[in-house]
Design an enzyme around this catalytic site. Structure first.
Site, PDB file in Angstrom:
ATOM      1  N   GLU A   9      48.919  43.755  48.066  1.00  0.00           N
ATOM      2  CA  GLU A   9      48.845  45.240  48.296  1.00  0.00           C
ATOM      3  C   GLU A   9      49.172  46.271  47.399  1.00  0.00           C
ATOM      4  O   GLU A   9      48.929  47.133  47.476  1.00  0.00           O
ATOM      5  CB  GLU A   9      49.920  45.041  49.580  1.00  0.00           C
ATOM      6  CG  GLU A   9      51.253  45.215  48.945  1.00  0.00           C
ATOM      7  CD  GLU A   9      51.888  44.122  48.080  1.00  0.00           C
ATOM      8  OE1 GLU A   9      51.414  42.816  48.487  1.00  0.00           O
ATOM      9  OE2 GLU A   9      53.045  44.467  47.363  1.00  0.00           O
ATOM     10  N   LYS A  25      54.006  35.485  52.825  1.00  0.00           N
ATOM     11  CA  LYS A  25      54.500  34.721  51.695  1.00  0.00           C
ATOM     12  C   LYS A  25      55.291  33.505  52.042  1.00  0.00           C
ATOM     13  O   LYS A  25      55.920  33.625  53.329  1.00  0.00           O
ATOM     14  CB  LYS A  25      55.562  35.815  50.848  1.00  0.00           C
ATOM     15  CG  LYS A  25      54.954  36.847  50.022  1.00  0.00           C
ATOM     16  CD  LYS A  25      56.000  37.402  49.237  1.00  0.00           C
ATOM     17  CE  LYS A  25      55.101  38.494  48.403  1.00  0.00           C
ATOM     18  NZ  LYS A  25      54.446  37.860  47.166  1.00  0.00           N
ATOM     19  N   ASP A  48      57.886  43.343  50.484  1.00  0.00           N
ATOM     20  CA  ASP A  48      56.640  42.750  50.524  1.00  0.00           C
ATOM     21  C   ASP A  48      56.870  41.419  51.511  1.00  0.00           C
ATOM     22  O   ASP A  48      57.236  40.435  50.891  1.00  0.00           O
ATOM     23  CB  ASP A  48      56.088  42.528  49.213  1.00  0.00           C
ATOM     24  CG  ASP A  48      54.837  41.952  49.012  1.00  0.00           C
ATOM     25  OD1 ASP A  48      54.032  42.078  50.284  1.00  0.00           O
ATOM     26  OD2 ASP A  48      54.496  41.663  47.897  1.00  0.00           O
ATOM     27  N   ASP A  60      48.168  40.004  50.527  1.00  0.00           N
ATOM     28  CA  ASP A  60      49.722  40.248  49.640  1.00  0.00           C
ATOM     29  C   ASP A  60      49.248  40.515  48.360  1.00  0.00           C
ATOM     30  O   ASP A  60      50.083  40.883  47.554  1.00  0.00           O
ATOM     31  CB  ASP A  60      50.036  38.573  49.371  1.00  0.00           C
ATOM     32  CG  ASP A  60      51.258  38.443  48.877  1.00  0.00           C
ATOM     33  OD1 ASP A  60      52.056  39.513  48.969  1.00  0.00           O
ATOM     34  OD2 ASP A  60      51.803  37.284  48.440  1.00  0.00           O
ATOM     35  N   ASP A  78      60.316  45.033  45.333  1.00  0.00           N
ATOM     36  CA  ASP A  78      59.134  45.238  45.083  1.00  0.00           C
ATOM     37  C   ASP A  78      58.720  46.722  44.793  1.00  0.00           C
ATOM     38  O   ASP A  78      57.766  47.315  44.948  1.00  0.00           O
ATOM     39  CB  ASP A  78      58.142  44.713  46.368  1.00  0.00           C
ATOM     40  CG  ASP A  78      56.885  44.200  45.760  1.00  0.00           C
ATOM     41  OD1 ASP A  78      56.705  43.980  44.552  1.00  0.00           O
ATOM     42  OD2 ASP A  78      55.955  44.143  46.571  1.00  0.00           O
ATOM     43  N   ARG A 113      48.310  46.729  44.308  1.00  0.00           N
ATOM     44  CA  ARG A 113      47.044  47.256  43.717  1.00  0.00           C
ATOM     45  C   ARG A 113      46.432  48.559  44.589  1.00  0.00           C
ATOM     46  O   ARG A 113      45.744  49.199  44.151  1.00  0.00           O
ATOM     47  CB  ARG A 113      46.024  46.316  43.103  1.00  0.00           C
ATOM     48  CG  ARG A 113      45.610  45.425  44.030  1.00  0.00           C
ATOM     49  CD  ARG A 113      44.982  44.262  43.541  1.00  0.00           C
ATOM     50  NE  ARG A 113      46.248  43.271  43.051  1.00  0.00           N
ATOM     51  CZ  ARG A 113      45.885  42.027  42.618  1.00  0.00           C
ATOM     52  NH1 ARG A 113      44.553  41.370  42.164  1.00  0.00           N
ATOM     53  NH2 ARG A 113      46.697  41.269  42.327  1.00  0.00           N
ATOM     54  N   LYS A 166      55.088  51.513  41.680  1.00  0.00           N
ATOM     55  CA  LYS A 166      54.830  50.883  42.940  1.00  0.00           C
ATOM     56  C   LYS A 166      56.055  50.990  43.719  1.00  0.00           C
ATOM     57  O   LYS A 166      57.061  50.432  43.398  1.00  0.00           O
ATOM     58  CB  LYS A 166      54.277  49.157  42.576  1.00  0.00           C
ATOM     59  CG  LYS A 166      54.312  48.395  44.094  1.00  0.00           C
ATOM     60  CD  LYS A 166      53.794  47.007  43.687  1.00  0.00           C
ATOM     61  CE  LYS A 166      53.972  46.233  44.620  1.00  0.00           C
ATOM     62  NZ  LYS A 166      53.543  44.618  44.388  1.00  0.00           N
TER      63      LYS A 166
HETATM   64  N1  BES Z   1      55.095  41.658  44.842  1.00  0.00           N
HETATM   65  C1  BES Z   1      54.013  40.617  44.514  1.00  0.00           C
HETATM   66  C2  BES Z   1      54.241  40.014  43.251  1.00  0.00           C
HETATM   67  C3  BES Z   1      55.530  39.405  42.650  1.00  0.00           C
HETATM   68  C4  BES Z   1      55.772  38.144  42.834  1.00  0.00           C
HETATM   69  C5  BES Z   1      56.724  40.349  42.255  1.00  0.00           C
HETATM   70  C6  BES Z   1      56.882  37.660  42.349  1.00  0.00           C
HETATM   71  C7  BES Z   1      57.668  39.910  41.909  1.00  0.00           C
HETATM   72  C8  BES Z   1      57.851  38.506  41.852  1.00  0.00           C
HETATM   73  C9  BES Z   1      52.749  41.110  45.047  1.00  0.00           C
HETATM   74  O1  BES Z   1      52.447  41.932  45.633  1.00  0.00           O
HETATM   75  C10 BES Z   1      51.993  39.875  45.195  1.00  0.00           C
HETATM   76  O2  BES Z   1      52.417  39.189  46.179  1.00  0.00           O
HETATM   77  N2  BES Z   1      50.942  39.384  44.417  1.00  0.00           N
HETATM   78  C11 BES Z   1      50.067  38.183  44.619  1.00  0.00           C
HETATM   79  C12 BES Z   1      48.690  38.709  44.392  1.00  0.00           C
HETATM   80  C13 BES Z   1      47.922  37.432  44.707  1.00  0.00           C
HETATM   81  C14 BES Z   1      47.649  37.438  46.190  1.00  0.00           C
HETATM   82  C15 BES Z   1      46.510  37.683  43.928  1.00  0.00           C
HETATM   83  C16 BES Z   1      50.764  37.012  43.787  1.00  0.00           C
HETATM   84  O3  BES Z   1      51.129  37.437  42.528  1.00  0.00           O
HETATM   85  O4  BES Z   1      51.041  36.068  44.201  1.00  0.00           O
HETATM   86 ZN    ZN Z   2      54.026  43.289  46.148  1.00  0.00          ZN
HETATM   87 ZN    ZN Z   3      52.315  41.176  47.651  1.00  0.00          ZN
END
Ligand code: BES
Ligand code: ZN
Ligand code: ZN
Length: 487
Positions: free
Chosen positions: A335, A263, A256, A333, A274, A337, A251
């Site tokens: 994204e 966020k 992000d 968010d 990220d 996947r 990834k």
């Molecule tokens: N890049 C984030 C995940 C992340 C969070 C990485 C904290 C490192 C530290 C990812 O893209 C994301 O935002 N995931 C969301 C998914 C949710 C919206 C289902 C999450 O984990 O909050």
């Molecule tokens: Zn992300």
């Molecule tokens: Zn994200």
């Protein structure tokens, strides 16, 4: 930089001699008289029975000896204790500007020697790109006394140097800000690696992605002026095991913001990391190629910036993924996947037999296992075992999570084949989403490195920032796959 000098005997130039690493189980040859050995024995007994200070320096027979205690860290494996000890020792010598340190390692196993070299090397890292006055790290020379094992030790040192250079590359890329390393910048870095290592490389830009239907990348990337890229690198050694082809997908969200599902501002800056999965992927194929490991590897970097812009994807938008499945974007968010769907399809098109993807994918995984343990999923138990074992050899902890099908229905939506968020088991749901893009005949494992890729306080032998997680385990896994089948 750490300097290693490997010789059969000590030159006598060292101001500091390191005879033992604390734990009795990993003590090395005592190059001492009987009288002194008794003294050493007494110290070791003491160290065994209580938690000792960091470094213990004693004078025996007019020699300044150092005992390095690594027993303070709970939960580290013996090999990791050694890394910690070596790291501390190097820091100690750097701080006091000790030019030359002797290390007596002739009795250590190859694994132990490798750990010591890794630990010493970690002490040489600092990220100075944005400092007006870069921190000067004193260059200590470590004189390794190898007795009759000079050739073997030199080989280990060369291996560690290659691995560490790759780890450093990954860490530097991850620590670089989002604006300074957009998708095109990462693609350029991949080109440099391809040139250095003689790898075949293919880079697709926005136009090619649209044309070929890599719509995960297009959908996530279209909100930013920094357009997405898909980078594919091929390592094809002359001598490779038959019937094994390792695919690695990383990834690479260069920043992000969360997109329109923005966020929160607290800690958002950490999303410079990220793209850790793609950095580790690039670093790993570099090392595998330079080490000439006998296994075919194809590495795929999925690169995009998840930004807010006039063209940004809207919640409710539906796109058709590369494998034909339609996806509704419920949360912008989630994204990672979406772009990984393209990466997995791309890797599968190369007919890989084993497929690893690495991603800072979910906050849920970070909350579940924290910064010390990487949660992973696998559709094949033998591969899962190999991941754990490769992790152990690399001092990277992995814990298997379930690909629990009961949560599969949570990805259903009336309007499309699936949506991109589902049940509260966030890390599992994300893995189930990815599974939809992996052909069933491929042995696949997904590593969620959200918690382990980036730390905001010093941890083990890594400073604030990128840890380089995954690089060593990937290299080790490639080694394992290269060894385990007929050539
Ligand atoms: N890049 C984030 C995940 C992340 C969070 C990485 C904290 C490192 C530290 C990812 O893209 C994301 O935002 N995931 C969301 C998914 C949710 C919206 C289902 C999450 O984990 O909050
Ligand atoms: Zn992300
Ligand atoms: Zn994200």
């Amino acid at each position: 930089m750490m300097k290693l000098k490997i010789d059969s005997a000590a030159s006598g130039k060292a101001a500091l001699e390191v005879l033992f690493f604390v734990k009795k189980s990993v003590q090395f040859s005592p190059v001492l008289s009987g009288k002194a050995s008794a003294e050493v024995e007494r110290i070791l007994e003491k160290i065994e029975s209580e938690v000792y200070g960091d470094l213990e320096i004693v004078e025996i027979e007019n020699r300044k000896l150092i005992f390095v205690n690594a027993a303070k860290e709970r939960g580290l494996s013996p090999l990791d204790h050694l890394r910690m000890a070596a790291y501390r020792l190097a820091k100690y010598a750097q701080k006091r500007q000790i030019e030359c340190v002797n290390l007596f390692l002739a009795d250590a196993s190859a694994e132990q020697v490798k750990s010591v070299f890794h630990g010493l090397a970690y002490a040489g890292y600092s990220f100075d790109r944005y400092k007006s006055k870069p921190k000067k790290i004193f260059a200590v020379t470590f004189e390794i006394v190898a007795m009759e094992r000079v050739k073997e030790f030199k080989k280990i040192a060369a291996e560690v140097e290659t691995e560490q250079a790759s780890i450093t590359l990954a860490r530097n890329l991850i620590n670089t800000s989002g604006s300074d390393l957009p998708p095109a910048g990462m693609a350029l870095e991949a080109e440099k690696v391809a040139k250095e290592c003689g790898l075949k490389i293919k880079i697709r830009d926005m136009k090619a992605l649209v044309k070929e239907g890599f719509n995960g990348l297009v959908t996530v990337g279209k909100g930013s002026k920094n357009e997405p890229r898909l980078v594919t690198l091929e390592y094809r050694p002359v001598k490779a095991v038959k019937g094994v082809h390792l695919g690695i997908v990383g990834k690479g969200i260069t920043f992000d913001t969360g997109g329109l599902c923005l966020k929160p501002q607290n800690g958002m800056w950490e999303m410079i990391s990220d793209m850790s999965g793609s950095a580790a992927t690039l670093a790993a194929i570099r090392a595998v190629a330079l080490l000439k490991l006998p296994v075919q590897v194809t590495a795929v970097l999925v690169l995009a910036e998840n930004a807010i812009g006039a063209g940004a994807v809207l919640p409710g938008d539906i796109f058709k993924a590369k494998n034909g499945k339609t996806v509704m974007v419920d949360n912008t968010d989630a994204e990672g996947r979406l772009i990984l769907s393209d990466g997995l399809s791309e890797a599968a098109s190369y007919k890989v037999t084993h497929l690893i993807d690495l991603a800072t994918l979910t906050g849920a995984m970070s909350r579940a296992l924290g910064y010390a343990v990487t949660g992973f999923f696998a559709n094949d138990e033998k591969l899962a075992e190999a991941v754990i074992e490769s992790g152990k050899a690399s001092c990277e902890k992995f814990w298997q999570m379930p690909l629990e099908e009961e949560y599969g229905d949570s990805l259903k939506t009336p309007f499309a084949d699936m949506k991109n968020i589902g049940s509260e088991a966030g890390a599992v749901t994300a893995a189930l989403f990815l599974k939809e893009f992996v052909p069933e005949n491929i042995k696949w494992s997904h590593w969620d490195i959200a918690g382990t890729a980036f730390v905001t306080k010093e941890w083990k032998y890594t400073a604030f920032g990128a840890t380089g997680i995954g690089v060593q385990t990937l290299i080790e896994l490639a080694r394992h796959l290269g060894n385990s089948h007929d050539k």
